[in-house]
Scaffold this active site. Structure first.
Site, PDB file in Angstrom:
ATOM      1  CD  GLU A  91      -2.785  -0.245   2.662  1.00 16.06           C
ATOM      2  OE1 GLU A  91      -3.429  -1.216   3.057  1.00 16.06           O
ATOM      3  OE2 GLU A  91      -2.622   0.779   3.346  1.00 16.06           O
ATOM      4  CB  CYS A 104       2.372   7.436   3.505  1.00 16.30           C
ATOM      5  SG  CYS A 104       2.669   6.316   4.865  1.00 16.30           S
ATOM      6  CB  CYS A 111       5.415  -5.283   9.921  1.00 22.83           C
ATOM      7  SG  CYS A 111       6.575  -4.430  11.009  1.00 22.83           S
ATOM      8  CB  CYS A 115       3.366  -2.365  17.064  1.00 23.96           C
ATOM      9  SG  CYS A 115       5.118  -1.939  16.920  1.00 23.96           S
ATOM     10  CB  CYS A 118       0.553  -1.773  14.058  1.00 17.63           C
ATOM     11  SG  CYS A 118       0.988  -1.360  12.367  1.00 17.63           S
ATOM     12  CB  SER A 216       6.868   4.321  16.565  1.00 22.96           C
ATOM     13  OG  SER A 216       6.607   4.656  15.224  1.00 22.96           O
ATOM     14  CB  CYS A 335      -0.023   1.629   7.840  1.00 23.01           C
ATOM     15  SG  CYS A 335       0.481   3.312   8.053  1.00 23.01           S
TER      16      CYS A 335
HETATM   17  N1  SAH Z   1       7.671   0.591  11.407  1.00 28.54           N
HETATM   18  C1  SAH Z   1       7.763   2.007  11.394  1.00 28.54           C
HETATM   19  C2  SAH Z   1       6.967   2.688  10.295  1.00 28.54           C
HETATM   20  C3  SAH Z   1       5.579   2.193  10.018  1.00 28.54           C
HETATM   21  S1  SAH Z   1       4.336   2.610  11.158  1.00 28.54           S
HETATM   22  C4  SAH Z   1       7.413   2.572  12.753  1.00 28.54           C
HETATM   23  O1  SAH Z   1       7.116   1.785  13.637  1.00 28.54           O
HETATM   24  O2  SAH Z   1       7.505   3.771  12.959  1.00 28.54           O
HETATM   25  C5  SAH Z   1       4.076   4.322  10.951  1.00 28.54           C
HETATM   26  C6  SAH Z   1       3.433   4.982  12.163  1.00 28.54           C
HETATM   27  O3  SAH Z   1       2.035   4.656  12.257  1.00 28.54           O
HETATM   28  C7  SAH Z   1       4.078   4.554  13.451  1.00 28.54           C
HETATM   29  O4  SAH Z   1       4.269   5.620  14.328  1.00 28.54           O
HETATM   30  C8  SAH Z   1       3.044   3.589  13.979  1.00 28.54           C
HETATM   31  O5  SAH Z   1       3.218   3.390  15.320  1.00 28.54           O
HETATM   32  C9  SAH Z   1       1.760   4.282  13.582  1.00 28.54           C
HETATM   33  N2  SAH Z   1       0.562   3.455  13.649  1.00 28.54           N
HETATM   34  C10 SAH Z   1       0.465   2.122  13.511  1.00 28.54           C
HETATM   35  N3  SAH Z   1      -0.806   1.714  13.663  1.00 28.54           N
HETATM   36  C11 SAH Z   1      -1.540   2.814  13.887  1.00 28.54           C
HETATM   37  C12 SAH Z   1      -2.927   3.052  14.130  1.00 28.54           C
HETATM   38  N4  SAH Z   1      -3.804   2.068  14.129  1.00 28.54           N
HETATM   39  N5  SAH Z   1      -3.329   4.329  14.329  1.00 28.54           N
HETATM   40  C13 SAH Z   1      -2.439   5.348  14.284  1.00 28.54           C
HETATM   41  N6  SAH Z   1      -1.124   5.192  14.067  1.00 28.54           N
HETATM   42  C14 SAH Z   1      -0.675   3.929  13.870  1.00 28.54           C
END
Ligand code: SAH
Length: 349
Positions: A91, A104, A111, A115, A118, A216, A335
């Site tokens: 995406e 983006c 991944c 987390c 996510c 993050s 994402c």
């Molecule tokens: N792996 C990297 C980049 C991808 S995530 C990272 O962890 O930073 C990009 C951002 O989106 C990160 O800050 C992540 O924590 C956040 N993110 C993930 N899921 C989310 C959600 N459901 N709502 C808002 N932000 C989210």
């Protein structure tokens, strides 16, 4: 197997041209078509002789990706789902801002960071993207915007995947981004977001590039962070924050800490004080992110008043903090969600 031109450095394009028995200046012409004039086929490269175009057709390809689905939000946010050559999907999001569009970009299929909040990690890890697959997303967006008379201004590596867990491709991609003969975009306009892979943050700092780093964080202490982000057990805050300081020292760029506010988890006033105490004196910016609800996950976004109060506390310590505008809420903005939805549809769910 055809040679993917998007994967080649200018020196490698020159070598290819030489192998094809063509004069050296043809390499410059090919690079110009590909990277600056937005050509999507060899047929468009009108100043190349027909014989060369045919040779290229036979031996090489431009590794663009097929578009599987597109969504546009009422606020102008666009999501594009691409098919990769092996049938996997990835995406990309276009975010319209007043100052110009931002893209983006994803760096992995799935991944492995796991987390808890996510959507990207939900289906697990499939594979790394190649540098050319990462770049193909950018070129698609740039060409699309160009046709609309718009300009790609910024880029964030914040789509699916952990860019620093795909180090080689991410670095090769960034080299292509800043190369005047290729994308020719300053790294000042690029932000790499990471969940906090400390050795890789330190290695990136050594590059001394003006690349913006976003981390993050999402928690004011190890207890909460380890619950939300398994990586924190390996690289806790006492390792992560000094690595970020090192990044600032080596690059002269400030670090952005991203903090998703989750109702009842990390959004209390005491958490704001705890965070502020950890960050005060550090050259940084805190981006408070409204949580995008993910189907199947129990987390809820914090109410607006709590987000504002949290921000206020940080500011009272002199910390630069902002609340991120929520975009694309009507098109499953988190994402990985479009990818998950399309996969579910294909399964008939
Ligand atoms: N792996 C990297 C980049 C991808 S995530 C990272 O962890 O930073 C990009 C951002 O989106 C990160 O800050 C992540 O924590 C956040 N993110 C993930 N899921 C989310 C959600 N459901 N709502 C808002 N932000 C989210």
């Amino acid at each position: 197997m055809k040679i993917n031109l998007l994967a080649l450095t200018p020196a490698e394009v020159a070598a290819l041209v030489e192998r094809l028995g063509e004069p050296a200046y043809r390499a410059t012409q090919i690079l110009d078509w590909l990277w600056h004039k937005g050509a999507v086929s060899f047929a468009q490269m009108s100043n190349l002789p027909m014989s060369l175009r045919q040779k290229l057709e036979q031996q090489a390809e431009i590794g663009f990706l097929e578009v599987l689905a597109k969504q546009k939000s009422v606020d102008g946010t666009e999501k594009i789902l691409f098919a990769l050559a092996d049938g996997q999907t990835v995406e990309t999001v276009i975010l319209p801002y007043d100052i110009g569009e931002s893209a983006c970009i994803s760096t992995q299929v799935g991944c492995r960071m796991g987390c808890a909040f996510c959507a990207s990690g939900q289906p697990g890890f499939i594979r790394n993207l190649t540098a050319a697959e990462i770049m193909a997303q950018v070129l698609y967006v740039r060409n699309l915007l160009q046709r609309r008379g718009r300009k790609l201004k910024n880029m964030v590596l914040m789509g699916t995947g952990e860019p620093l867990d795909n180090w080689d491709a991410t670095i090769a991609f960034l080299e292509a981004v800043k190369d005047p003969q290729r994308l020719a975009m300053s790294l000042r306009h690029i932000t790499l977001s990471t969940c906090g892979l400390v050795p890789k943050i330190l290695a990136l700092a050594e590059k001394g590039w003006p690349l913006n780093l976003a981390v993050s964080l999402h928690a004011p202490n190890n207890k909460i962070r380890s619950r939300l982000m398994p990586i924190n057990k390996k690289y806790p805050l006492e390792k992560l924050l000094p690595a970020c300081d090192q990044y600032v020292t080596k690059t002269g760029r400030r670090v952005t800490y991203e903090y998703i506010l989750l109702a009842g988890i990390n959004d209390e006033i005491r958490h704001a004080h705890e965070l502020a105490q950890k960050l005060s004196g550090r050259i940084c910016h805190v981006n408070l992110i409204p949580f995008n609800a993910v189907p199947g996950l129990q987390w809820q976004p914090s109410p607006k008043e709590k987000v504002v109060a949290f921000c206020h506390v940080l500011k009272s310590y002199g910390i630069n903090a902002t609340i991120r505008r929520k975009m694309g809420a009507d098109i499953a903005a988190a994402c990985g969600q479009l990818r998950n939805i399309c996969r579910d549809r294909m399964r008939g769910e």
